[in-house]
Structure formats: structure tokens, C-alpha cells
Design a protein around this motif. Structure first.
Motif, PDB file in Angstrom:
ATOM      1  N   LEU A  11      16.772  22.824  33.475  1.00  0.00           N
ATOM      2  CA  LEU A  11      15.332  23.013  33.387  1.00  0.00           C
ATOM      3  C   LEU A  11      14.791  23.229  34.785  1.00  0.00           C
ATOM      4  O   LEU A  11      15.099  22.474  35.704  1.00  0.00           O
ATOM      5  CB  LEU A  11      14.653  21.778  32.785  1.00  0.00           C
ATOM      6  N   ILE A  12      13.998  24.267  34.927  1.00  0.00           N
ATOM      7  CA  ILE A  12      13.301  24.515  36.189  1.00  0.00           C
ATOM      8  C   ILE A  12      11.842  24.146  35.954  1.00  0.00           C
ATOM      9  O   ILE A  12      11.145  24.784  35.155  1.00  0.00           O
ATOM     10  CB  ILE A  12      13.438  25.980  36.618  1.00  0.00           C
ATOM     11  N   VAL A  13      11.395  23.075  36.589  1.00  0.00           N
ATOM     12  CA  VAL A  13      10.054  22.533  36.355  1.00  0.00           C
ATOM     13  C   VAL A  13       9.083  23.140  37.362  1.00  0.00           C
ATOM     14  O   VAL A  13       9.305  23.057  38.586  1.00  0.00           O
ATOM     15  CB  VAL A  13      10.055  20.994  36.488  1.00  0.00           C
ATOM     16  N   THR A  18       4.694  26.764  41.301  1.00  0.00           N
ATOM     17  CA  THR A  18       5.626  26.272  42.317  1.00  0.00           C
ATOM     18  C   THR A  18       6.724  25.441  41.659  1.00  0.00           C
ATOM     19  O   THR A  18       6.435  24.572  40.828  1.00  0.00           O
ATOM     20  CB  THR A  18       4.900  25.402  43.358  1.00  0.00           C
ATOM     21  N   VAL A  19       7.976  25.719  41.999  1.00  0.00           N
ATOM     22  CA  VAL A  19       9.088  24.929  41.483  1.00  0.00           C
ATOM     23  C   VAL A  19       9.075  23.561  42.157  1.00  0.00           C
ATOM     24  O   VAL A  19       9.125  23.457  43.379  1.00  0.00           O
ATOM     25  CB  VAL A  19      10.436  25.630  41.740  1.00  0.00           C
ATOM     26  N   ILE A  20       8.982  22.512  41.341  1.00  0.00           N
ATOM     27  CA  ILE A  20       8.935  21.158  41.895  1.00  0.00           C
ATOM     28  C   ILE A  20      10.199  20.356  41.600  1.00  0.00           C
ATOM     29  O   ILE A  20      10.438  19.325  42.216  1.00  0.00           O
ATOM     30  CB  ILE A  20       7.705  20.383  41.387  1.00  0.00           C
ATOM     31  N   ARG A  21      11.006  20.847  40.649  1.00  0.00           N
ATOM     32  CA  ARG A  21      12.219  20.095  40.323  1.00  0.00           C
ATOM     33  C   ARG A  21      13.140  20.968  39.478  1.00  0.00           C
ATOM     34  O   ARG A  21      12.695  21.831  38.729  1.00  0.00           O
ATOM     35  CB  ARG A  21      11.864  18.816  39.559  1.00  0.00           C
ATOM     36  N   GLU A  22      14.453  20.737  39.625  1.00  0.00           N
ATOM     37  CA  GLU A  22      15.448  21.364  38.761  1.00  0.00           C
ATOM     38  C   GLU A  22      16.338  20.263  38.204  1.00  0.00           C
ATOM     39  O   GLU A  22      16.784  19.386  38.940  1.00  0.00           O
ATOM     40  CB  GLU A  22      16.281  22.396  39.522  1.00  0.00           C
ATOM     41  N   ILE A  23      16.585  20.316  36.892  1.00  0.00           N
ATOM     42  CA  ILE A  23      17.348  19.270  36.222  1.00  0.00           C
ATOM     43  C   ILE A  23      18.484  19.907  35.432  1.00  0.00           C
ATOM     44  O   ILE A  23      18.252  20.756  34.576  1.00  0.00           O
ATOM     45  CB  ILE A  23      16.462  18.460  35.254  1.00  0.00           C
ATOM     46  N   GLU A  24      19.714  19.486  35.708  1.00  0.00           N
ATOM     47  CA  GLU A  24      20.839  19.936  34.905  1.00  0.00           C
ATOM     48  C   GLU A  24      20.884  19.131  33.610  1.00  0.00           C
ATOM     49  O   GLU A  24      20.746  17.909  33.629  1.00  0.00           O
ATOM     50  CB  GLU A  24      22.156  19.781  35.668  1.00  0.00           C
ATOM     51  N   LEU A  25      21.063  19.822  32.491  1.00  0.00           N
ATOM     52  CA  LEU A  25      21.055  19.178  31.179  1.00  0.00           C
ATOM     53  C   LEU A  25      22.492  18.819  30.797  1.00  0.00           C
ATOM     54  O   LEU A  25      23.182  19.561  30.100  1.00  0.00           O
ATOM     55  CB  LEU A  25      20.430  20.109  30.145  1.00  0.00           C
ATOM     56  N   GLN A  26      22.934  17.657  31.267  1.00  0.00           N
ATOM     57  CA  GLN A  26      24.295  17.221  30.998  1.00  0.00           C
ATOM     58  C   GLN A  26      24.352  16.119  29.945  1.00  0.00           C
ATOM     59  O   GLN A  26      25.366  15.965  29.263  1.00  0.00           O
ATOM     60  CB  GLN A  26      24.952  16.736  32.293  1.00  0.00           C
ATOM     61  N   ALA A  27      23.266  15.355  29.801  1.00  0.00           N
ATOM     62  CA  ALA A  27      23.239  14.263  28.824  1.00  0.00           C
ATOM     63  C   ALA A  27      22.882  14.804  27.443  1.00  0.00           C
ATOM     64  O   ALA A  27      22.403  15.928  27.293  1.00  0.00           O
ATOM     65  CB  ALA A  27      22.222  13.201  29.256  1.00  0.00           C
ATOM     66  N   ALA A  28      23.114  13.969  26.420  1.00  0.00           N
ATOM     67  CA  ALA A  28      22.818  14.376  25.041  1.00  0.00           C
ATOM     68  C   ALA A  28      21.323  14.394  24.773  1.00  0.00           C
ATOM     69  O   ALA A  28      20.870  15.032  23.813  1.00  0.00           O
ATOM     70  CB  ALA A  28      23.509  13.438  24.062  1.00  0.00           C
ATOM     71  N   GLU A  29      20.530  13.716  25.607  1.00  0.00           N
ATOM     72  CA  GLU A  29      19.087  13.673  25.372  1.00  0.00           C
ATOM     73  C   GLU A  29      18.351  13.513  26.702  1.00  0.00           C
ATOM     74  O   GLU A  29      18.822  12.814  27.607  1.00  0.00           O
ATOM     75  CB  GLU A  29      18.751  12.506  24.434  1.00  0.00           C
ATOM     76  N   LEU A  30      17.223  14.168  26.820  1.00  0.00           N
ATOM     77  CA  LEU A  30      16.356  14.046  27.988  1.00  0.00           C
ATOM     78  C   LEU A  30      14.929  13.867  27.491  1.00  0.00           C
ATOM     79  O   LEU A  30      14.409  14.715  26.764  1.00  0.00           O
ATOM     80  CB  LEU A  30      16.471  15.281  28.884  1.00  0.00           C
ATOM     81  N   THR A  31      14.310  12.743  27.853  1.00  0.00           N
ATOM     82  CA  THR A  31      12.947  12.457  27.412  1.00  0.00           C
ATOM     83  C   THR A  31      11.938  12.907  28.460  1.00  0.00           C
ATOM     84  O   THR A  31      12.202  12.856  29.667  1.00  0.00           O
ATOM     85  CB  THR A  31      12.752  10.961  27.136  1.00  0.00           C
ATOM     86  N   HIS A  95       2.297  21.765  33.088  1.00  0.00           N
ATOM     87  CA  HIS A  95       3.612  22.070  33.648  1.00  0.00           C
ATOM     88  C   HIS A  95       4.350  23.076  32.769  1.00  0.00           C
ATOM     89  O   HIS A  95       4.173  23.114  31.556  1.00  0.00           O
ATOM     90  CB  HIS A  95       4.449  20.796  33.785  1.00  0.00           C
ATOM     91  N   ARG A  96       5.178  23.875  33.419  1.00  0.00           N
ATOM     92  CA  ARG A  96       6.008  24.853  32.737  1.00  0.00           C
ATOM     93  C   ARG A  96       7.469  24.511  33.011  1.00  0.00           C
ATOM     94  O   ARG A  96       7.862  24.323  34.167  1.00  0.00           O
ATOM     95  CB  ARG A  96       5.711  26.277  33.233  1.00  0.00           C
ATOM     96  N   LEU A  97       8.258  24.423  31.950  1.00  0.00           N
ATOM     97  CA  LEU A  97       9.665  24.082  32.071  1.00  0.00           C
ATOM     98  C   LEU A  97      10.481  25.287  31.596  1.00  0.00           C
ATOM     99  O   LEU A  97      10.486  25.614  30.401  1.00  0.00           O
ATOM    100  CB  LEU A  97      10.012  22.855  31.220  1.00  0.00           C
ATOM    101  N   LEU A  98      11.132  25.956  32.529  1.00  0.00           N
ATOM    102  CA  LEU A  98      11.942  27.126  32.201  1.00  0.00           C
ATOM    103  C   LEU A  98      13.356  26.674  31.848  1.00  0.00           C
ATOM    104  O   LEU A  98      14.015  25.996  32.646  1.00  0.00           O
ATOM    105  CB  LEU A  98      11.983  28.095  33.381  1.00  0.00           C
ATOM    106  N   PHE A  99      13.813  27.032  30.643  1.00  0.00           N
ATOM    107  CA  PHE A  99      15.171  26.713  30.216  1.00  0.00           C
ATOM    108  C   PHE A  99      16.099  27.830  30.676  1.00  0.00           C
ATOM    109  O   PHE A  99      15.891  29.000  30.350  1.00  0.00           O
ATOM    110  CB  PHE A  99      15.228  26.576  28.691  1.00  0.00           C
TER     111      PHE A  99
END
Length: 238
Positions: A11-13, A18-31, A95-99
Motif C-alpha cells: 500500500l502506498i499511502v 504526497t506519499v507519507i508511507r509504504e506498507i508491504e502486505l505480508q500479514a493475513a490482515e491489516l487494520t 487519505h488515498r491508499l494505492l494498492f
């Protein structure tokens, strides 16, 4: 044998472009929500404390709205639950979260073992001359019993979801139809079907499958009260 690099979806947040964070989706769930104990905490008064979550089922990702006050949108459309595709934009508050979902091999291996594919559904390598000489195939499902929105489906995607949820390609109807009943994946020019852990039984030719089963032309498939025939044929040259 050359290695295949598997890059986890991310996810590119963004906030106000402006990009403020990038999160790799490795877990089964992200809240996702305003409260600090969420995996992705968003300090925004328009975001609910528990706003949404992203869940992984095998190699497929879904975003679910958790009955938030202002709702969750994907590509400007409100959703309850949505199967995510590469470049989908999730809108939560301001916020916009790009998958972003890309798997890029460094080089294609010339061969692979005959063991089961793992849950990342990486394509098994094929010899280059086999790929170039092989005729393209057309896979279809023909429904013979049960409630679906169509009588026949062409399997044109790398992964086909069978279920009642909005993003399912093979759409089941009925009060008790599961959101996701099974998944059909493509491996080269072949196909296989996988049940969901803890979900409905999947039968191929009257035999219950536990992990996944390769599909052959004429196979009978049954899941969640739906009976169908799998057809795999070479497409004629134009």
C-alpha cells in the motif's frame, strides 16, 4: 536454476498528493483506523476508530469496510467488500491508499519441480520452446446446477474467485452462499482449483480435494451447491 523474486503487494499511502508511507502486505490482515493500535493508524477526524481492514485469502487481497461512519471507497465507488487489483485506489477520509501488486521474475527458470504450488501462486517455469509452440487455450465453466448469475463463464484471468462477494468472477446467489467458496488459478496454459481453509468442501469428479487439484477438460466440479463442468480447449488459429 535462476531465482524468482517475489515482491509482496504493498500500500502506498498518500495525503494531499504526497506519499507519507509504504506498507508491504505480508500479514493475513491489516487494520486501518484512527485508533493508535491499528496496523495503519490515520489521524483524521473523518476516519473511524476501526474503519476498514485488508485481508489476504491465499494470494488474493480484499478490502472490507468495518461499518465506518463515512464509508470506504475504491476507485470513487463505495464498497462493503472488494477484491483488490493492481492500481486500485482506496479512499479513507482524506487519505488515498494505492494498492500495488507486482511479481517480477529476474529470469524465468528452465524447469521446476513437480511439487505443489505454494500460496503465493508463483507460476511454474516452462521451457521457452514449449511456450512458443503451445497453442493458446480457452477455459470455461458450464453451470449445470445451482444459482449463479450466468450459465457459462470464460476464465480469462490469472485468478478466478468463485463466491457471492461483489468482486467474484463466478457469482453465487442465495442467502447462505459464501463470499469466497473457491479459487481457480492459471499456471501456464493449465488450471487448478483450490478450496478455502475452513470453508466449503470442493469436489472434483466426486472426490473432495484438500489443497488444490489440477483441472482437466471435462472435469466435474462441485462447491457450495453449485455443479459445473470445466472445459479446456485449444483456440483455433485466426
Amino acid at each position: 536454476m535462476a531465482d524468482i523474486m517475489i515482491r509482496a503487494p504493498k500500500l502506498i499511502v498518500k495525503y494531499q498528493g504526497t506519499v507519507i508511507r509504504e506498507i508491504e502486505l505480508q500479514a493475513a490482515e491489516l487494520t486501518i483506523g484512527r485508533k493508535g493500535d491499528n496496523d495503519l493508524s490515520i489521524e483524521d477526524p473523518s476516519v473511524s476508530g476501526r474503519h476498514a481492514k485488508i485481508v489476504k485469502i491465499q494470494s488474493v487481497f480484499f478490502v472490507e469496510d468495518l461499518h465506518s461512519t463515512n464509508g470506504t471507497l475504491v476507485n470513487n465507488k463505495p464498497i462493503d467488500r472488494h477484491q483488490l487489483q493492481d492500481t486500485d485506489v482506496i479512499m479513507i477520509g482524506n487519505h488515498r491508499l494505492l494498492f500495488h501488486d507486482v511479481v517480477q521474475p529476474d529470469t524465468v527458470p528452465a524447469w521446476s519441480s513437480a511439487g505443489e504450488a505454494d500460496e503465493t501462486m508463483v507460476l511454474k517455469g516452462q521451457k521457452h520452446h514449449d511456450v512458443s509452440n503451445r497453442a493458446p487455450t480457452l477455459a470455461t465453466l458450464k453451470i449445470v446446477a445451482g444459482r449463479t448469475d450466468r450459465h457459462e463463464y470464460q476464465l480469462n484471468h490469472q485468478l478466478t474467485v468463485v463466491g457471492s462477494e461483489a468482486g467474484a468472477a463466478v457469482k453465487l446467489h442465495g442467502w447462505f452462499a459464501p463470499k469466497v467458496a473457491a479459487m481457480i488459478g492459471r499456471r501456464g496454459d493449465g488450471y487448478y482449483i483450490s478450496p478455502l481453509k475452513g470453508g466449503k468442501k470442493v469436489l472434483v469428479n466426486d472426490s473432495v480435494i484438500k489443497n488444490q487439484s489440477d483441472l482437466k477438460d471435462g472435469d466435474r466440479v462441485e462447491v457450495a451447491g453449485i455443479k459445473m463442468y470445466f472445459s479446456l480447449k485449444a483456440t483455433p488459429d485466426v
